[in-house]
Design a protein around this motif. Structure first.
Motif, PDB file in Angstrom:
ATOM      1  N   ILE A 191       0.856  -1.185   0.000  1.00 12.64           N
ATOM      2  CA  ILE A 191       0.000   0.000   0.000  1.00 12.64           C
ATOM      3  C   ILE A 191       0.891   1.234   0.000  1.00 12.64           C
ATOM      4  CG2 ILE A 191      -1.769   1.302   1.233  1.00 12.64           C
ATOM      5  CD1 ILE A 191      -2.602  -1.350   2.578  1.00 12.64           C
ATOM      6  N   LYS A 192       0.872   1.961  -1.083  1.00 16.28           N
ATOM      7  CA  LYS A 192       1.677   3.180  -1.179  1.00 16.28           C
ATOM      8  C   LYS A 192       0.809   4.411  -0.959  1.00 16.28           C
ATOM      9  CE  LYS A 192       5.235   0.727  -1.971  1.00 16.28           C
ATOM     10  NZ  LYS A 192       5.797   0.124  -0.814  1.00 16.28           N
ATOM     11  N   ASN A 193      -0.296   4.524  -1.672  1.00 19.22           N
ATOM     12  CA  ASN A 193      -1.179   5.668  -1.446  1.00 19.22           C
ATOM     13  C   ASN A 193      -2.658   5.342  -1.615  1.00 19.22           C
ATOM     14  OD1 ASN A 193      -0.983   5.380  -4.170  1.00 19.22           O
ATOM     15  ND2 ASN A 193      -0.395   7.474  -4.616  1.00 19.22           N
ATOM     16  N   HIS A 194      -2.986   4.131  -2.032  1.00 17.51           N
ATOM     17  CA  HIS A 194      -4.381   3.700  -2.153  1.00 17.51           C
ATOM     18  C   HIS A 194      -4.580   2.402  -1.374  1.00 17.51           C
ATOM     19  CE1 HIS A 194      -4.033   6.260  -5.723  1.00 17.51           C
ATOM     20  NE2 HIS A 194      -5.339   6.437  -5.607  1.00 17.51           N
ATOM     21  N   VAL A 195      -5.725   2.296  -0.709  1.00 14.69           N
ATOM     22  CA  VAL A 195      -6.094   1.067  -0.006  1.00 14.69           C
ATOM     23  C   VAL A 195      -7.153   0.365  -0.847  1.00 14.69           C
ATOM     24  CG1 VAL A 195      -7.112   0.072   2.076  1.00 14.69           C
ATOM     25  CG2 VAL A 195      -5.587   2.054   2.254  1.00 14.69           C
ATOM     26  N   ALA A 196      -6.876  -0.870  -1.236  1.00  9.40           N
ATOM     27  CA  ALA A 196      -7.831  -1.663  -2.013  1.00  9.40           C
ATOM     28  C   ALA A 196      -8.753  -2.417  -1.067  1.00  9.40           C
ATOM     29  CB  ALA A 196      -7.090  -2.647  -2.902  1.00  9.40           C
ATOM     30  N   TYR A 197      -9.986  -2.631  -1.518  1.00  7.41           N
ATOM     31  CA  TYR A 197     -10.950  -3.436  -0.763  1.00  7.41           C
ATOM     32  C   TYR A 197     -12.019  -3.931  -1.721  1.00  7.41           C
ATOM     33  CZ  TYR A 197     -14.088   0.566  -1.060  1.00  7.41           C
ATOM     34  OH  TYR A 197     -14.890   1.571  -1.543  1.00  7.41           O
ATOM     35  N   TRP A 198     -12.706  -5.007  -1.343  1.00 10.68           N
ATOM     36  CA  TRP A 198     -13.833  -5.519  -2.111  1.00 10.68           C
ATOM     37  C   TRP A 198     -15.074  -4.789  -1.619  1.00 10.68           C
ATOM     38  CZ3 TRP A 198     -14.853  -8.319  -6.282  1.00 10.68           C
ATOM     39  CH2 TRP A 198     -16.152  -8.796  -6.470  1.00 10.68           C
ATOM     40  N   ASP A 199     -15.742  -4.053  -2.510  1.00  9.28           N
ATOM     41  CA  ASP A 199     -16.966  -3.335  -2.164  1.00  9.28           C
ATOM     42  C   ASP A 199     -18.127  -4.325  -2.258  1.00  9.28           C
ATOM     43  OD1 ASP A 199     -19.412  -1.729  -2.402  1.00  9.28           O
ATOM     44  OD2 ASP A 199     -18.045  -0.016  -2.568  1.00  9.28           O
ATOM     45  N   ILE A 200     -18.695  -4.656  -1.121  1.00  6.29           N
ATOM     46  CA  ILE A 200     -19.734  -5.673  -1.035  1.00  6.29           C
ATOM     47  C   ILE A 200     -20.974  -5.272  -1.824  1.00  6.29           C
ATOM     48  CG2 ILE A 200     -21.301  -6.864   0.555  1.00  6.29           C
ATOM     49  CD1 ILE A 200     -18.951  -6.644   2.637  1.00  6.29           C
ATOM     50  N   GLU A 201     -21.378  -4.014  -1.749  1.00 10.88           N
ATOM     51  CA  GLU A 201     -22.591  -3.570  -2.435  1.00 10.88           C
ATOM     52  C   GLU A 201     -22.390  -3.447  -3.943  1.00 10.88           C
ATOM     53  OE1 GLU A 201     -23.477  -0.048  -0.219  1.00 10.88           O
ATOM     54  OE2 GLU A 201     -24.118  -1.209   1.525  1.00 10.88           O
ATOM     55  N   GLN A 202     -21.224  -2.956  -4.370  1.00 14.67           N
ATOM     56  CA  GLN A 202     -20.963  -2.786  -5.799  1.00 14.67           C
ATOM     57  C   GLN A 202     -20.374  -4.045  -6.440  1.00 14.67           C
ATOM     58  OE1 GLN A 202     -18.840   0.772  -6.825  1.00 14.67           O
ATOM     59  NE2 GLN A 202     -20.080   2.041  -5.486  1.00 14.67           N
ATOM     60  N   GLN A 203     -20.041  -5.035  -5.610  1.00  9.75           N
ATOM     61  CA  GLN A 203     -19.487  -6.307  -6.085  1.00  9.75           C
ATOM     62  C   GLN A 203     -18.270  -6.102  -6.991  1.00  9.75           C
ATOM     63  OE1 GLN A 203     -20.625  -9.771  -5.390  1.00  9.75           O
ATOM     64  NE2 GLN A 203     -21.047  -8.450  -3.654  1.00  9.75           N
ATOM     65  N   GLY A 204     -17.305  -5.346  -6.479  1.00  9.82           N
ATOM     66  CA  GLY A 204     -16.087  -5.133  -7.246  1.00  9.82           C
ATOM     67  C   GLY A 204     -14.986  -4.569  -6.378  1.00  9.82           C
ATOM     68  N   TRP A 205     -13.754  -4.655  -6.882  1.00 11.71           N
ATOM     69  CA  TRP A 205     -12.607  -4.110  -6.176  1.00 11.71           C
ATOM     70  C   TRP A 205     -12.589  -2.605  -6.341  1.00 11.71           C
ATOM     71  CZ3 TRP A 205     -10.167  -6.765  -2.676  1.00 11.71           C
ATOM     72  CH2 TRP A 205     -10.228  -8.156  -2.737  1.00 11.71           C
ATOM     73  N   ARG A 206     -12.384  -1.899  -5.252  1.00 11.06           N
ATOM     74  CA  ARG A 206     -12.331  -0.445  -5.234  1.00 11.06           C
ATOM     75  C   ARG A 206     -11.120  -0.022  -4.410  1.00 11.06           C
ATOM     76  NH1 ARG A 206     -15.532  -1.673  -8.425  1.00 11.06           N
ATOM     77  NH2 ARG A 206     -17.697  -1.076  -8.628  1.00 11.06           N
ATOM     78  N   THR A 207     -10.755   1.249  -4.513  1.00 14.45           N
ATOM     79  CA  THR A 207      -9.672   1.803  -3.704  1.00 14.45           C
ATOM     80  C   THR A 207     -10.090   3.168  -3.173  1.00 14.45           C
ATOM     81  OG1 THR A 207      -8.606   2.930  -5.558  1.00 14.45           O
ATOM     82  CG2 THR A 207      -7.861   0.680  -5.082  1.00 14.45           C
ATOM     83  N   PHE A 208      -9.415   3.572  -2.109  1.00 15.49           N
ATOM     84  CA  PHE A 208      -9.541   4.954  -1.645  1.00 15.49           C
ATOM     85  C   PHE A 208      -8.143   5.463  -1.333  1.00 15.49           C
ATOM     86  CE2 PHE A 208     -10.043   2.502   2.294  1.00 15.49           C
ATOM     87  CZ  PHE A 208      -9.189   3.157   3.175  1.00 15.49           C
ATOM     88  N   GLN A 209      -7.971   6.767  -1.481  1.00 12.16           N
ATOM     89  CA  GLN A 209      -6.679   7.374  -1.189  1.00 12.16           C
ATOM     90  C   GLN A 209      -6.520   7.502   0.316  1.00 12.16           C
ATOM     91  OE1 GLN A 209      -7.173  10.946  -3.599  1.00 12.16           O
ATOM     92  NE2 GLN A 209      -5.497  10.229  -4.885  1.00 12.16           N
ATOM     93  N   ILE A 210      -5.332   7.195   0.798  1.00 17.03           N
ATOM     94  CA  ILE A 210      -5.051   7.208   2.236  1.00 17.03           C
ATOM     95  C   ILE A 210      -5.408   8.545   2.872  1.00 17.03           C
ATOM     96  CG2 ILE A 210      -3.144   7.174   3.904  1.00 17.03           C
ATOM     97  CD1 ILE A 210      -1.957   4.888   2.278  1.00 17.03           C
ATOM     98  N   GLU A 211      -5.060   9.640   2.209  1.00 23.94           N
ATOM     99  CA  GLU A 211      -5.307  10.962   2.805  1.00 23.94           C
ATOM    100  C   GLU A 211      -6.788  11.323   2.852  1.00 23.94           C
ATOM    101  OE1 GLU A 211      -4.235  11.876  -1.560  1.00 23.94           O
ATOM    102  OE2 GLU A 211      -3.602  10.453  -0.029  1.00 23.94           O
TER     103      GLU A 211
END
Length: 120
Positions: A91-111
């Motif tokens: 993890i450099k600047n984005h955190v990946a996660y599986w979005d349960i509602e959207q049924q797909g991999w998503r990321t958010f910026q750490i800041e």
């Protein structure tokens, strides 16, 4: 493991401390938040990434366009989808996660992280 001191710095830093320090530096560069808030954010993101491989979390953050977003996310499927263990050092600047509602991999910026809570 005991940490030995060299001058004022320990010569052994854990992986978690190394990653948190990297995240703090990134958040500091991208925001004007206080050191206390930056330290809190880095700790909470680490706790989130340690929790999600085993459960689901409610994650609050701001999207890149500034909109508030609340996701139900997990990392339970990470190893089967990416064929490797989840490693916080990646993890450099984005955190990946599986979005349960959207049924797909998503990321958010750490800041842009705001808070998270476990879903039970």
């Amino acid at each position: 493991m005991e940490k030995k001191m060299l001058g004022h710095q320990p010569n052994h830093v854990t992986k978690e401390e190394r990653v948190e320090n990297l995240w703090k530096k990134l958040i500091r560069q991208e925001t004007d938040l206080s050191e206390e808030t930056i330290a809190w954010m880095a700790l909470r993101i680490r706790q989130l990434t340690e929790y999600m491989p085993y459960g689901c979390a409610l994650i609050a953050y701001r999207k890149q366009n500034g909109e508030f977003y609340m996701a139900r996310g997990t990392l339970i499927y990470y190893e089967s989808d990416f064929h490797r263990k989840y490693d916080i050092e990646r993890i450099k600047n984005h955190v990946a996660y599986w979005d349960i509602e959207q049924q797909g991999w998503r990321t958010f910026q750490i800041e842009n992280f705001l808070e998270w809570r476990p879903i039970v």
